[in-house]
Design a protein around this motif. Structure first.
Motif, PDB file in Angstrom:
ATOM      1  N   LEU A 171       0.828  -1.197   0.000  1.00 36.40           N
ATOM      2  CA  LEU A 171       0.000   0.000   0.000  1.00 36.40           C
ATOM      3  C   LEU A 171       0.868   1.255   0.000  1.00 36.40           C
ATOM      4  CD1 LEU A 171      -2.702   1.440   0.149  1.00 36.40           C
ATOM      5  CD2 LEU A 171      -2.734   1.025   2.625  1.00 36.40           C
ATOM      6  N   LEU A 172       1.880   1.277   0.853  1.00 36.10           N
ATOM      7  CA  LEU A 172       2.719   2.460   0.976  1.00 36.10           C
ATOM      8  C   LEU A 172       3.571   2.708  -0.261  1.00 36.10           C
ATOM      9  CD1 LEU A 172       3.756   1.921   4.687  1.00 36.10           C
ATOM     10  CD2 LEU A 172       2.456   3.873   3.812  1.00 36.10           C
ATOM     11  N   GLN A 173       3.876   1.637  -1.008  1.00 39.59           N
ATOM     12  CA  GLN A 173       4.686   1.777  -2.218  1.00 39.59           C
ATOM     13  C   GLN A 173       3.825   1.794  -3.481  1.00 39.59           C
ATOM     14  OE1 GLN A 173       8.035   2.350  -2.118  1.00 39.59           O
ATOM     15  NE2 GLN A 173       7.760   2.409   0.097  1.00 39.59           N
ATOM     16  N   SER A 174       2.521   1.935  -3.317  1.00 36.25           N
ATOM     17  CA  SER A 174       1.629   2.019  -4.471  1.00 36.25           C
ATOM     18  C   SER A 174       1.840   3.347  -5.188  1.00 36.25           C
ATOM     19  CB  SER A 174       0.172   1.881  -4.034  1.00 36.25           C
ATOM     20  OG  SER A 174      -0.201   2.971  -3.199  1.00 36.25           O
ATOM     21  N   ASP A 175       1.399   3.418  -6.433  1.00 35.00           N
ATOM     22  CA  ASP A 175       1.564   4.638  -7.229  1.00 35.00           C
ATOM     23  C   ASP A 175       0.938   5.845  -6.546  1.00 35.00           C
ATOM     24  OD1 ASP A 175       2.892   3.192  -9.147  1.00 35.00           O
ATOM     25  OD2 ASP A 175       1.144   2.925 -10.441  1.00 35.00           O
ATOM     26  N   ALA A 176      -0.172   5.609  -5.860  1.00 31.04           N
ATOM     27  CA  ALA A 176      -0.891   6.714  -5.232  1.00 31.04           C
ATOM     28  C   ALA A 176      -0.155   7.307  -4.033  1.00 31.04           C
ATOM     29  CB  ALA A 176      -2.279   6.253  -4.806  1.00 31.04           C
ATOM     30  N   LEU A 177       0.663   6.490  -3.334  1.00 34.47           N
ATOM     31  CA  LEU A 177       1.270   6.943  -2.077  1.00 34.47           C
ATOM     32  C   LEU A 177       2.786   7.084  -2.120  1.00 34.47           C
ATOM     33  CD1 LEU A 177      -0.757   4.883   0.580  1.00 34.47           C
ATOM     34  CD2 LEU A 177      -1.354   7.028  -0.545  1.00 34.47           C
ATOM     35  N   ARG A 178       3.432   6.379  -3.025  1.00 39.17           N
ATOM     36  CA  ARG A 178       4.894   6.270  -2.972  1.00 39.17           C
ATOM     37  C   ARG A 178       5.604   7.621  -2.940  1.00 39.17           C
ATOM     38  NH1 ARG A 178       5.747   4.297  -7.701  1.00 39.17           N
ATOM     39  NH2 ARG A 178       5.308   2.138  -7.120  1.00 39.17           N
ATOM     40  N   ASN A 179       5.182   8.547  -3.777  1.00 32.47           N
ATOM     41  CA  ASN A 179       5.907   9.812  -3.924  1.00 32.47           C
ATOM     42  C   ASN A 179       5.311  10.965  -3.123  1.00 32.47           C
ATOM     43  OD1 ASN A 179       7.812   8.723  -5.774  1.00 32.47           O
ATOM     44  ND2 ASN A 179       6.287   8.842  -7.394  1.00 32.47           N
ATOM     45  N   ASP A 180       4.367  10.661  -2.250  1.00 32.25           N
ATOM     46  CA  ASP A 180       3.820  11.707  -1.388  1.00 32.25           C
ATOM     47  C   ASP A 180       4.919  12.160  -0.415  1.00 32.25           C
ATOM     48  OD1 ASP A 180       2.448  13.045   0.852  1.00 32.25           O
ATOM     49  OD2 ASP A 180       0.607  12.333  -0.108  1.00 32.25           O
ATOM     50  N   PRO A 181       5.217  13.463  -0.342  1.00 24.73           N
ATOM     51  CA  PRO A 181       6.318  13.929   0.527  1.00 24.73           C
ATOM     52  C   PRO A 181       6.101  13.645   2.005  1.00 24.73           C
ATOM     53  CG  PRO A 181       5.024  15.780  -0.319  1.00 24.73           C
ATOM     54  CD  PRO A 181       4.578  14.569  -1.071  1.00 24.73           C
ATOM     55  N   ARG A 182       4.873  13.311   2.397  1.00 22.24           N
ATOM     56  CA  ARG A 182       4.607  12.981   3.804  1.00 22.24           C
ATOM     57  C   ARG A 182       4.825  11.494   4.093  1.00 22.24           C
ATOM     58  NH1 ARG A 182      -1.316  14.104   4.234  1.00 22.24           N
ATOM     59  NH2 ARG A 182      -1.187  13.161   2.167  1.00 22.24           N
ATOM     60  N   ASN A 183       5.120  10.730   3.073  1.00 23.55           N
ATOM     61  CA  ASN A 183       5.318   9.283   3.229  1.00 23.55           C
ATOM     62  C   ASN A 183       6.737   9.011   3.707  1.00 23.55           C
ATOM     63  OD1 ASN A 183       5.460   6.520   3.078  1.00 23.55           O
ATOM     64  ND2 ASN A 183       4.730   6.354   0.974  1.00 23.55           N
ATOM     65  N   HIS A 184       6.927   9.162   5.004  1.00 24.08           N
ATOM     66  CA  HIS A 184       8.245   8.942   5.599  1.00 24.08           C
ATOM     67  C   HIS A 184       8.349   7.486   6.067  1.00 24.08           C
ATOM     68  CE1 HIS A 184       8.958  13.262   5.484  1.00 24.08           C
ATOM     69  NE2 HIS A 184       7.808  13.453   6.135  1.00 24.08           N
ATOM     70  N   THR A 185       8.302   6.577   5.120  1.00 25.70           N
ATOM     71  CA  THR A 185       8.517   5.154   5.400  1.00 25.70           C
ATOM     72  C   THR A 185       9.649   4.672   4.506  1.00 25.70           C
ATOM     73  OG1 THR A 185       6.813   4.489   3.792  1.00 25.70           O
ATOM     74  CG2 THR A 185       6.125   4.746   6.087  1.00 25.70           C
ATOM     75  N   ILE A 186      10.327   3.631   4.946  1.00 25.31           N
ATOM     76  CA  ILE A 186      11.522   3.173   4.231  1.00 25.31           C
ATOM     77  C   ILE A 186      11.182   2.779   2.796  1.00 25.31           C
ATOM     78  CG2 ILE A 186      11.352   0.749   4.937  1.00 25.31           C
ATOM     79  CD1 ILE A 186      14.610   2.790   4.928  1.00 25.31           C
ATOM     80  N   GLY A 223      11.488  15.900  14.589  1.00 22.52           N
ATOM     81  CA  GLY A 223      10.143  15.734  15.131  1.00 22.52           C
ATOM     82  C   GLY A 223       9.078  15.919  14.070  1.00 22.52           C
ATOM     83  N   GLN A 224       9.255  16.894  13.202  1.00 23.25           N
ATOM     84  CA  GLN A 224       8.297  17.161  12.133  1.00 23.25           C
ATOM     85  C   GLN A 224       8.148  15.953  11.222  1.00 23.25           C
ATOM     86  OE1 GLN A 224       6.548  20.055  11.387  1.00 23.25           O
ATOM     87  NE2 GLN A 224       5.730  19.328   9.435  1.00 23.25           N
ATOM     88  N   ALA A 225       9.260  15.331  10.850  1.00 22.30           N
ATOM     89  CA  ALA A 225       9.214  14.196   9.922  1.00 22.30           C
ATOM     90  C   ALA A 225       8.400  13.047  10.494  1.00 22.30           C
ATOM     91  CB  ALA A 225      10.628  13.735   9.588  1.00 22.30           C
ATOM     92  N   PHE A 226       8.633  12.706  11.758  1.00 20.59           N
ATOM     93  CA  PHE A 226       7.928  11.549  12.318  1.00 20.59           C
ATOM     94  C   PHE A 226       6.489  11.882  12.712  1.00 20.59           C
ATOM     95  CE2 PHE A 226      12.322  10.013  12.726  1.00 20.59           C
ATOM     96  CZ  PHE A 226      12.163   8.833  12.026  1.00 20.59           C
ATOM     97  N   MET A 227       6.223  13.133  13.073  1.00 16.97           N
ATOM     98  CA  MET A 227       4.827  13.544  13.265  1.00 16.97           C
ATOM     99  C   MET A 227       4.071  13.399  11.943  1.00 16.97           C
ATOM    100  SD  MET A 227       3.780  14.795  16.303  1.00 16.97           S
ATOM    101  CE  MET A 227       4.356  15.539  17.821  1.00 16.97           C
ATOM    102  N   GLU A 228       4.682  13.865  10.858  1.00 19.92           N
ATOM    103  CA  GLU A 228       4.070  13.738   9.534  1.00 19.92           C
ATOM    104  C   GLU A 228       3.880  12.281   9.152  1.00 19.92           C
ATOM    105  OE1 GLU A 228       5.336  17.657   6.881  1.00 19.92           O
ATOM    106  OE2 GLU A 228       6.284  15.727   6.520  1.00 19.92           O
ATOM    107  N   ALA A 229       4.897  11.455   9.448  1.00 19.04           N
ATOM    108  CA  ALA A 229       4.850  10.045   9.065  1.00 19.04           C
ATOM    109  C   ALA A 229       3.639   9.349   9.661  1.00 19.04           C
ATOM    110  CB  ALA A 229       6.132   9.338   9.511  1.00 19.04           C
ATOM    111  N   VAL A 230       3.402   9.549  10.950  1.00 17.52           N
ATOM    112  CA  VAL A 230       2.299   8.860  11.621  1.00 17.52           C
ATOM    113  C   VAL A 230       0.958   9.426  11.166  1.00 17.52           C
ATOM    114  CG1 VAL A 230       1.275   8.291  13.853  1.00 17.52           C
ATOM    115  CG2 VAL A 230       3.759   8.256  13.578  1.00 17.52           C
ATOM    116  N   ALA A 231       0.872  10.742  10.997  1.00 21.47           N
ATOM    117  CA  ALA A 231      -0.375  11.339  10.497  1.00 21.47           C
ATOM    118  C   ALA A 231      -0.694  10.801   9.100  1.00 21.47           C
ATOM    119  CB  ALA A 231      -0.251  12.860  10.476  1.00 21.47           C
ATOM    120  N   PHE A 232       0.323  10.618   8.280  1.00 23.61           N
ATOM    121  CA  PHE A 232       0.135  10.091   6.922  1.00 23.61           C
ATOM    122  C   PHE A 232      -0.361   8.646   6.967  1.00 23.61           C
ATOM    123  CE2 PHE A 232       1.864   7.824   3.207  1.00 23.61           C
ATOM    124  CZ  PHE A 232       1.310   8.565   2.183  1.00 23.61           C
TER     125      PHE A 232
END
Length: 386
Positions: A171-186, A223-232
């Motif tokens: 899901l996280l690497q799908s076309d819809a989500l992969r390049n979202d700048p808030r997608n702070h997942t490996i 802090g901003q990156a991981f706050m964004e990651a979880v909200a995403f």
């Protein structure tokens, strides 16, 4: 056919039949008929260390020394058995520094790239290739280098039935989500399949807090990156389920400090430094009451992880304290959602001036109400374009 020849054939046939009955041949399927034949034979000779059952990665009671060592030996054997397979896929697994030592460190088996790394690969701050060595800390994970000498991680994530982690990655690497700048997942580089066992290939990053936080701005961006990651994640109905400091990474490979009194590297956290969550083994990806409970746990765990470093600057941003306290109260109906926590965090940090962001951070970490100071001054290195 002579009597002697007939007896020889009969004897060989009897031996083969006996061997087959003692250890039946199971077809091992990998890509290509020749490869399947090779790995069927190799698996038979090794007595099938890798089956289709994902439970091969399970371990027993770690407090039972005999069980722990038996599991470790078995799992090391699995990774050694699979080494030629990964090499054929373009990945050269690390090797034991001392093959006779069950607890040996793991070191690279091929040279590192001399080229400057670009995303998604981590920028390397090793002084020597020896700095890349690591330990066998998880049964599912093994480090490797690709054919260009770039460090990667091989991780077993699923058997024949898609696991929670595999579903989350897809899901996280799908076309819809992969390049979202808030997608702070490996990022995922590749999936490799061996006889229904699924391995994911990821760039090797380091634990985010391994390098020192020298300035307030570095902590604010972290802090901003991981706050964004979880909200995403929550926006897309994914609960991580295991937000811990060891699962929060950054794209910088830092030499390990051998002692607490040894200076830690700093100056590698420029505005372009990236952060990411890893390990989705306990993720929830279906909308359900469990997912909603997972959201609350994620928010609580995120605050507990972030406060370890961010409360070192509570004198600069005191409002961070009540925010973290409200996030940690998962039993309260007023606990903020991940999105609300992110919004409040951004509001708090928006008041910081350029001079505030450049302030030096005196504390190393915060724990149980106390800020622990550095035992040695940090050593600054150039972070290039980060």
């Amino acid at each position: 056919m002579s009597t002697r020849a007939a007896l020889s054939v009969s004897l060989v046939g009897g031996i083969l039949t006996t061997v087959y009955l003692l250890r039946p041949i199971r077809v091992v399927r990998v890509q290509g008929a020749y490869s399947s034949l090779y790995w069927t034979i190799r698996s038979w000779l090794w007595n099938y260390p890798v089956t289709k059952d994902y439970a091969i990665w399970d371990t027993g009671d770690p407090n039972d020394e005999q069980v722990f060592e038996s599991d470790r030996l078995r799992l090391l054997r699995i990774w050694r058995f699979l080494r030629p397979f990964f090499v054929s896929c373009g990945y050269h697994p690390y090797v034991l520094k001392d093959p006779t030592d069950l607890f040996s460190h793991i070191i690279p088996s091929t040279p590192a790239s001399t080229e400057k790394m670009a995303f998604p690969f981590a920028q390397c701050f090793y002084k020597a290739d020896d700095d890349a060595e690591t330990t066998f800390f998880s049964p599912f994970v093994w480090p490797a280098r690709d054919t260009l000498g770039r460090d990667v991680i091989l991780k077993s994530i699923s058997g024949p039935q898609p696991s929670k982690e595999l579903r989350a990655f897809r899901l996280l690497q799908s076309d819809a989500l992969r390049n979202d700048p808030r997608n702070h997942t490996i990022p995922v580089l590749d999936y490799v399949n061996f006889n229904s066992q699924v391995f994911v290939v990821m760039p090797r990053w380091n634990v985010a807090i391994k390098a020192d936080f020298a300035k307030v701005g570095e902590l604010v961006r972290y802090g901003q990156a991981f706050m964004e990651a979880v909200a995403f994640l929550h926006e897309h109905n994914i609960s991580h389920g295991d937000i811990l400091l060891q699962n929060m990474m950054t794209d910088a490979l830092i030499p390990e400090a051998k002692k607490l009194t040894e200076p830690r590297i700093a100056g590698v956290r420029g505005p372009k430094r990236r952060y990411a969550l890893i390990d989705f083994e306990t993720a929830i990806v279906d909308y359900s009451p469990e997912l909603l409970a997972g959201f609350k746990k994620d928010v609580r765990d995120l605050a507990s992880a972030l406060q370890f470093n961010l409360r070192c600057i509570e004198d600069v941003i005191p409002d961070i304290v009540p925010l973290f306290e409200s996030m940690k109260d998962s039993a309260s109906p007023t606990q903020p959602s991940a999105a609300a926590a992110l919004s409040r965090y951004e509001e708090i940090c928006s008041s910081l001036s350029t001079e505030d962001l450049e302030l030096h951070v005196e504390g190393r970490y915060w724990l149980d109400g106390e800020i622990s100071l550095r035992l040695a001054p940090c050593v600054f290195v150039s972070d290039g374009d980060t």
